[in-house]
Design a protein around this motif. Structure first.
Motif, short mmCIF file in Angstrom:
data_model
loop_
_atom_site.label_atom_id
_atom_site.label_comp_id
_atom_site.label_asym_id
_atom_site.label_seq_id
_atom_site.Cartn_x
_atom_site.Cartn_y
_atom_site.Cartn_z
N SER A 53 0.83 -1.21 0.00
CA SER A 53 0.00 0.00 0.00
C SER A 53 0.86 1.26 0.00
CB SER A 53 -0.93 0.01 1.22
OG SER A 53 -1.86 -1.05 1.16
N ALA A 54 1.93 1.24 0.79
CA ALA A 54 2.84 2.39 0.84
C ALA A 54 3.55 2.58 -0.50
CB ALA A 54 3.87 2.20 1.95
N ALA A 55 3.95 1.48 -1.13
CA ALA A 55 4.62 1.57 -2.43
C ALA A 55 3.67 2.09 -3.50
CB ALA A 55 5.16 0.19 -2.83
N ARG A 56 2.42 1.64 -3.47
CA ARG A 56 1.44 2.12 -4.45
C ARG A 56 1.15 3.61 -4.26
NH1 ARG A 56 0.65 0.98 -9.14
NH2 ARG A 56 0.60 -1.22 -8.58
N LYS A 57 1.06 4.04 -3.03
CA LYS A 57 0.80 5.45 -2.75
C LYS A 57 1.94 6.33 -3.23
CE LYS A 57 -0.42 8.60 1.05
NZ LYS A 57 -0.67 8.70 2.51
N ALA A 58 3.17 5.83 -3.15
CA ALA A 58 4.34 6.62 -3.55
C ALA A 58 4.57 6.59 -5.05
CB ALA A 58 5.59 6.09 -2.83
N PHE A 59 3.95 5.63 -5.75
CA PHE A 59 4.27 5.44 -7.17
C PHE A 59 3.97 6.66 -8.05
CE2 PHE A 59 2.97 3.99 -11.44
CZ PHE A 59 4.22 3.58 -11.90
N PRO A 60 2.81 7.32 -7.96
CA PRO A 60 2.55 8.44 -8.87
C PRO A 60 3.59 9.56 -8.77
CG PRO A 60 0.53 7.74 -7.80
CD PRO A 60 1.63 7.03 -7.10
N GLY A 61 3.95 9.91 -7.55
CA GLY A 61 4.93 10.98 -7.38
C GLY A 61 6.32 10.60 -7.86
N TRP A 62 6.73 9.35 -7.56
CA TRP A 62 8.08 8.92 -7.93
C TRP A 62 8.19 8.71 -9.44
CZ3 TRP A 62 12.71 9.29 -6.27
CH2 TRP A 62 13.72 8.45 -6.69
N SER A 63 7.20 8.06 -10.05
CA SER A 63 7.25 7.85 -11.49
C SER A 63 7.07 9.15 -12.26
CB SER A 63 6.17 6.84 -11.92
OG SER A 63 4.87 7.34 -11.61
N GLY A 64 6.39 10.11 -11.63
CA GLY A 64 6.18 11.41 -12.28
C GLY A 64 7.34 12.38 -12.11
N ALA A 65 8.30 12.05 -11.25
CA ALA A 65 9.47 12.91 -11.08
C ALA A 65 10.34 12.82 -12.33
CB ALA A 65 10.27 12.47 -9.86
#
Length: 281
Positions: A53-65
């Motif tokens: 759940s933590a990894a999924r929540k972080a994915f949009p911001g990290w992949s969008g960087a």
């Protein structure tokens, strides 16, 4: 007057924080000679779900960087790792010189991947020749959340499987080396102070056989790296579980962690998006 040493119980690393396992369990970590070193948390399937759940929540911001920004952060991780060189060498044990060389190799591996952050899309993407008035462009995009069973090599091997996953924009859940988890949790302390957003890397300690199948079966995990799975039966079970949502699976195989890493681990967890665009519009 002599004093008692503070025996540390190492915690998990989930969402940028260091929680205890919800199960309340831990297991002793010993040196190759059998001496007690510390207690490590024994993660449960609930901890695995929380990490996903933590990894999924972080994915949009990290992949969008930007790729350049991700490279900067990996370089910062390398700086912080080198700053704790002596501590990592102590945790690796063995000969002092060999341990320091291993730490240096891990630092160099991070710098190597940091340099590829803004280049992999140019190498792996392409402009496709088509017969018609169109542009046809293929570009790589991250797969999503990747679960990684780390190899027995507790530092260089760990860095060599984590760095290619996150440098391309994925987030991950790591199952650390079961007999030698201390470098992984110390690396988590490095990650927590190196500008890496919480949830991009989540580290679980415990028994592979308890955690890996649940991550393989989790429907919100998009990729699975089984590099550290030593038991053929466990690897087969994880592959079968991963087939439920067509995860990309990297099978376990013997690797020379000091050799040329190549691009295979970066491209393994990339998807290729192809876009058509008319000319002259």
């Amino acid at each position: 007057m002599s004093r008692l040493a503070v025996r540390k119980t190492y915690k998990l690393f989930i969402g940028g924080a260091f929680p205890r396992s919800e199960s309340g369990r831990s297991y002793p970590v010993t040196s190759p000679k059998g001496d007690f070193l510390a207690n490590a948390s024994r993660a449960s399937r609930k901890d695995a779900r929380d990490a996903v759940s933590a990894a999924r929540k972080a994915f949009p911001g990290w992949s969008g960087a930007t790729a350049y920004n991700r490279g900067q952060i990996l370089y910062r991780i390398a700086e912080m790792l080198e700053g704790r060189r002596a501590q990592f060498a102590d945790e690796l044990g063995g000969g002092r010189k060999a341990a320091l060389e291993t730490v240096d190799a891990a630092v160099d591996r991070l710098v190597w991947y940091a340099g590829w952050s803004d280049k992999i899309s140019s190498v792996h993407g392409t402009a496709n020749p088509v017969a018609g008035p169109y542009f046809n462009l293929s570009s790589p995009e991250p797969t999503g959340v990747v679960a990684v069973v780390a190899p027995a090599d507790p530092l260089l091997g760990l860095v060599s499987v984590v760095a290619p996953v996150i440098v391309t924009g994925n987030t991950c859940v790591i199952v650390a080396s079961e007999p030698a988890p201390l470098p992984a949790i110390t690396l988590a302390e490095v990650l927590a102070t190196s500008d890496l957003p919480g949830g991009v890397v989540n580290i679980l300690t415990g028994h592979q056989a308890e955690i890996a199948p649940w991550l393989a079966a989790h429907m919100d995990v998009n990729g699975l790296d089984l590099t550290g799975v030593a038991e053929p039966e466990l690897a087969l079970r994880c592959e079968q579980e991963a087939a439920e949502n067509l995860k990309r699976v990297l099978r376990p195989r013997a690797e020379d962690w000091r050799g040329d890493p190549g691009l295979g681990r970066m491209t393994r967890f990339l998807e290729t998006k192809t876009v058509w665009h008319p000319l002259g519009v």
